[in-house]
Design an enzyme around this catalytic site. Structure first.
Site, PDB file in Angstrom:
ATOM      1  N   TYR A 169       0.829  -1.207   0.000  1.00  0.00           N
ATOM      2  CA  TYR A 169       0.000   0.000   0.000  1.00  0.00           C
ATOM      3  C   TYR A 169       0.865   1.259   0.000  1.00  0.00           C
ATOM      4  O   TYR A 169       0.615   2.196  -0.761  1.00  0.00           O
ATOM      5  CB  TYR A 169      -0.916  -0.028   1.232  1.00  0.00           C
ATOM      6  N   LYS A 173       0.999   4.066  -2.991  1.00  0.00           N
ATOM      7  CA  LYS A 173       0.641   5.473  -2.800  1.00  0.00           C
ATOM      8  C   LYS A 173       1.822   6.404  -3.093  1.00  0.00           C
ATOM      9  O   LYS A 173       1.633   7.511  -3.599  1.00  0.00           O
ATOM     10  CB  LYS A 173       0.106   5.686  -1.377  1.00  0.00           C
TER      11      LYS A 173
END
Length: 276
Positions: A169, A173
């Site tokens: 994640y 991002k």
């Protein structure tokens, strides 16, 4: 035919942004689950917006391309709000990389091919990308510039390098903001702008999943120890997006806006700093 604003992921944040930038335009809401798009459409339609819906799988280039074609049939695409994604609690590292990293790259590429002059877009990234240690220049360039369909073959993204959902994640991002910076060059040649917003803990259904999951105590600690001392709201993200997508943000493109109540500041320089 008018102007069209496309919202990919019309959850709480996507809707909050659409309310601020979709007035007088056609709003196309796209989600993997048709029922989510229909529910959001009813809410916005009842508030006076002209809305249509679509089903999209952002891990599929073909699906994204079909969404672009559907939007073009409605008018000139003047706005893109990309707020779709999965969290570390919801998915495996492989799925996170395919949806949050690869999917975003393809969305930027496909919509960057058709965005109207004067158009603008925002991608919702995350504060998590700001807690990832610095990458090398070579890694940054790879995440920013590798052709989208080759991204998932990068050595740094292989299972032996990314086995934890949180790391997947964070990498995704960080890649989102790097990708937007690179795409801003290409979008600029069409007279359009694109930026990222990296929110902290915003109270949405996704955030509630995280708060109720194994990382819940860590999330509550971040809320308690950040400078603002609370979580954020979708409307606060909507306010920043409205600035970035509107005429007052006409000089802003290729930028990432961290809005997390001071969580990242406390992580690097305060009480949230990891033990060494």
């Amino acid at each position: 035919m008018g102007k069209v604003v496309v919202v990919i992921g019309p959850g709480s944040i996507g809707q909050a942004i659409a309310r601020r930038v979709g007035v007088g335009k056609k709003v196309l809401l796209a989600d993997l689950r048709e029922e989510n798009a229909l529910a959001a459409a009813k809410t916005l339609r009842d508030a006076g917006f002209e809305v249509s819906t679509a089903v999209v799988d952002v891990s599929s280039r073909q699906s994204i391309h079909e969404l672009v074609e559907q939007a073009q049939a409605l008018g000139d695409i003047s706005g893109l709000i990309h707020a779709a994604g999965v969290s570390p609690t919801q998915a495996s590292p492989e799925t996170i990389l395919k949806v949050d990293l690869y999917g975003t790259a393809v969305v930027l590429e496909e919509f960057g091919n058709v965005i109207a002059r004067g158009g603008s877009g925002v991608v919702i990234a995350s504060q998590s990308g700001h807690r990832l240690p610095a990458l090398t220049d070579e890694q940054n360039k790879a995440l920013a510039l590798t052709p989208a369909d080759e991204l998932l073959t990068l050595p740094m993204l292989q299972p032996d390098q990314v086995s934890d959902p949180l790391r997947a994640y964070q990498l995704s991002k960080r890649a989102n903001s790097l990708r937007v910076m690179a795409e801003a060059v290409r979008w600029g040649k069409r007279g359009a702008r694109i930026n990222t917003i990296s929110p902290g803990i915003i109270i949405t259904p996704l955030a509630r999943d995280e708060l109720a999951g194994p990382r819940g105590p860590g999330y509550r600690r971040m809320i308690d120890l950040c400078a603002v001392g609370r979580a954020g709201t979708p409307d606060e993200v909507g306010n920043v997006a409205a600035l970035l997508m509107g005429p007052d943000g006409a000089f802003i493109t290729g930028s990432d806006f961290l809005m997390d109540g001071g969580v990242t500041a406390a992580y690097w320089f305060g009480e949230l700093a990891p033990a060494t």
